[in-house]
Design a protein around this motif. Structure first.
Motif, PDB file in Angstrom:
ATOM      1  N   LYS A  61      12.139 -12.890 -33.670  1.00 24.12           N
ATOM      2  CA  LYS A  61      11.754 -12.145 -34.866  1.00 24.12           C
ATOM      3  C   LYS A  61      10.927 -10.920 -34.495  1.00 24.12           C
ATOM      4  O   LYS A  61      11.150  -9.827 -35.033  1.00 24.12           O
ATOM      5  CB  LYS A  61      10.959 -13.070 -35.796  1.00 24.12           C
ATOM      6  N   ASP A  62       9.983 -11.071 -33.557  1.00 29.03           N
ATOM      7  CA  ASP A  62       9.173  -9.939 -33.135  1.00 29.03           C
ATOM      8  C   ASP A  62       9.997  -8.904 -32.379  1.00 29.03           C
ATOM      9  O   ASP A  62       9.791  -7.696 -32.548  1.00 29.03           O
ATOM     10  CB  ASP A  62       8.012 -10.417 -32.257  1.00 29.03           C
ATOM     11  N   LEU A  63      10.925  -9.361 -31.545  1.00 26.11           N
ATOM     12  CA  LEU A  63      11.784  -8.434 -30.805  1.00 26.11           C
ATOM     13  C   LEU A  63      12.667  -7.625 -31.751  1.00 26.11           C
ATOM     14  O   LEU A  63      12.820  -6.406 -31.586  1.00 26.11           O
ATOM     15  CB  LEU A  63      12.663  -9.190 -29.808  1.00 26.11           C
ATOM     16  N   LYS A  64      13.234  -8.290 -32.741  1.00 26.29           N
ATOM     17  CA  LYS A  64      14.100  -7.599 -33.694  1.00 26.29           C
ATOM     18  C   LYS A  64      13.331  -6.557 -34.491  1.00 26.29           C
ATOM     19  O   LYS A  64      13.807  -5.443 -34.720  1.00 26.29           O
ATOM     20  CB  LYS A  64      14.750  -8.617 -34.648  1.00 26.29           C
ATOM     21  N   LYS A  65      12.111  -6.913 -34.895  1.00 29.62           N
ATOM     22  CA  LYS A  65      11.298  -5.989 -35.674  1.00 29.62           C
ATOM     23  C   LYS A  65      10.837  -4.807 -34.819  1.00 29.62           C
ATOM     24  O   LYS A  65      10.803  -3.669 -35.273  1.00 29.62           O
ATOM     25  CB  LYS A  65      10.090  -6.722 -36.245  1.00 29.62           C
ATOM     26  N   GLU A  66      10.498  -5.084 -33.566  1.00 27.70           N
ATOM     27  CA  GLU A  66       9.976  -4.052 -32.669  1.00 27.70           C
ATOM     28  C   GLU A  66      11.045  -3.029 -32.287  1.00 27.70           C
ATOM     29  O   GLU A  66      10.785  -1.832 -32.247  1.00 27.70           O
ATOM     30  CB  GLU A  66       9.418  -4.714 -31.409  1.00 27.70           C
ATOM     31  N   PHE A  67      12.259  -3.496 -31.999  1.00 26.96           N
ATOM     32  CA  PHE A  67      13.292  -2.607 -31.464  1.00 26.96           C
ATOM     33  C   PHE A  67      14.370  -2.228 -32.471  1.00 26.96           C
ATOM     34  O   PHE A  67      15.337  -1.568 -32.109  1.00 26.96           O
ATOM     35  CB  PHE A  67      13.959  -3.252 -30.243  1.00 26.96           C
ATOM     36  N   CYS A  68      14.217  -2.651 -33.713  1.00 28.67           N
ATOM     37  CA  CYS A  68      15.168  -2.310 -34.784  1.00 28.67           C
ATOM     38  C   CYS A  68      16.606  -2.666 -34.385  1.00 28.67           C
ATOM     39  O   CYS A  68      17.515  -1.826 -34.436  1.00 28.67           O
ATOM     40  CB  CYS A  68      15.078  -0.838 -35.145  1.00 28.67           C
ATOM     41  N   CYS A  69      16.805  -3.898 -33.961  1.00 27.06           N
ATOM     42  CA  CYS A  69      18.137  -4.363 -33.608  1.00 27.06           C
ATOM     43  C   CYS A  69      18.301  -5.793 -34.117  1.00 27.06           C
ATOM     44  O   CYS A  69      17.325  -6.436 -34.476  1.00 27.06           O
ATOM     45  CB  CYS A  69      18.357  -4.311 -32.100  1.00 27.06           C
ATOM     46  N   ASN A  70      19.530  -6.249 -34.127  1.00 21.78           N
ATOM     47  CA  ASN A  70      19.792  -7.614 -34.559  1.00 21.78           C
ATOM     48  C   ASN A  70      19.850  -8.528 -33.340  1.00 21.78           C
ATOM     49  O   ASN A  70      20.003  -8.067 -32.213  1.00 21.78           O
ATOM     50  CB  ASN A  70      21.101  -7.688 -35.340  1.00 21.78           C
ATOM     51  N   GLY A  71      19.714  -9.826 -33.559  1.00 18.14           N
ATOM     52  CA  GLY A  71      19.754 -10.760 -32.446  1.00 18.14           C
ATOM     53  C   GLY A  71      19.865 -12.178 -32.937  1.00 18.14           C
ATOM     54  O   GLY A  71      19.777 -12.462 -34.136  1.00 18.14           O
ATOM     55  N   THR A  72      20.047 -13.099 -31.984  1.00 19.58           N
ATOM     56  CA  THR A  72      20.185 -14.507 -32.309  1.00 19.58           C
ATOM     57  C   THR A  72      19.751 -15.348 -31.109  1.00 19.58           C
ATOM     58  O   THR A  72      19.653 -14.844 -30.002  1.00 19.58           O
ATOM     59  CB  THR A  72      21.641 -14.855 -32.699  1.00 19.58           C
ATOM     60  N   VAL A  73      19.492 -16.627 -31.376  1.00 21.10           N
ATOM     61  CA  VAL A  73      19.196 -17.589 -30.315  1.00 21.10           C
ATOM     62  C   VAL A  73      20.415 -18.492 -30.179  1.00 21.10           C
ATOM     63  O   VAL A  73      20.854 -19.114 -31.141  1.00 21.10           O
ATOM     64  CB  VAL A  73      17.947 -18.435 -30.643  1.00 21.10           C
ATOM     65  N   VAL A  74      20.980 -18.537 -28.962  1.00 24.29           N
ATOM     66  CA  VAL A  74      22.193 -19.306 -28.700  1.00 24.29           C
ATOM     67  C   VAL A  74      21.829 -20.497 -27.815  1.00 24.29           C
ATOM     68  O   VAL A  74      21.075 -20.351 -26.853  1.00 24.29           O
ATOM     69  CB  VAL A  74      23.252 -18.422 -28.002  1.00 24.29           C
ATOM     70  N   GLN A  75      22.359 -21.670 -28.135  1.00 26.02           N
ATOM     71  CA  GLN A  75      22.144 -22.866 -27.323  1.00 26.02           C
ATOM     72  C   GLN A  75      23.282 -22.988 -26.321  1.00 26.02           C
ATOM     73  O   GLN A  75      24.436 -23.159 -26.693  1.00 26.02           O
ATOM     74  CB  GLN A  75      22.087 -24.114 -28.215  1.00 26.02           C
TER      75      GLN A  75
END
Length: 113
Positions: A61-75
């Motif tokens: 959540k912090d990375l997405k907010k900081e760098f204005c990009c989307n992301g996900t956590v994959v298992q």
């Protein structure tokens, strides 16, 4: 003859020091930051090797907010939880993790290109 026996050096094992301080190969935990090319100019940045006690979703959540990009956590079955971010965020992620105090600079490995 007894003088000769006293001067005989003991058998020297050059690998004894290495085995004593490092019981297994690759025991030092690194955080690996990689880039994966998608189609055309699109790319993914993956972060793996973070300690399990960290909340991956809060870091994401912090990375997405900081760098204005989307992301996900994959298992992943072999690698465990891996954070994926859109775009080439390798340098940004490494500086963020060091400034946040999550990882030391020496334990980050940046891969790609």
């Amino acid at each position: 003859m007894s003088d000769f026996d006293a001067q005989t050096p003991a058998a020297y094992d050059p690998f004894a020091d290495a085995n004593a301080e490092d019981s297994g190969a690759g025991t030092k935990d690194y955080v690996h930051i990689r880039i994966q090319q998608r189609n055309g100019r699109k790319s993914l940045t993956t972060v793996q090797g973070l300690k399990k006690e960290f909340s991956y979703n809060k870091i994401l959540k912090d990375l997405k907010k900081e760098f204005c990009c989307n992301g996900t956590v994959v298992q992943d079955p072999e690698l465990g939880q891996v954070i994926q971010l859109q775009g080439d965020q390798r340098k940004n992620v490494s500086t963020f993790l060091v400034q946040a105090g999550i990882v030391k600079k020496e334990s980050i490995k940046i891969h790609g290109f």
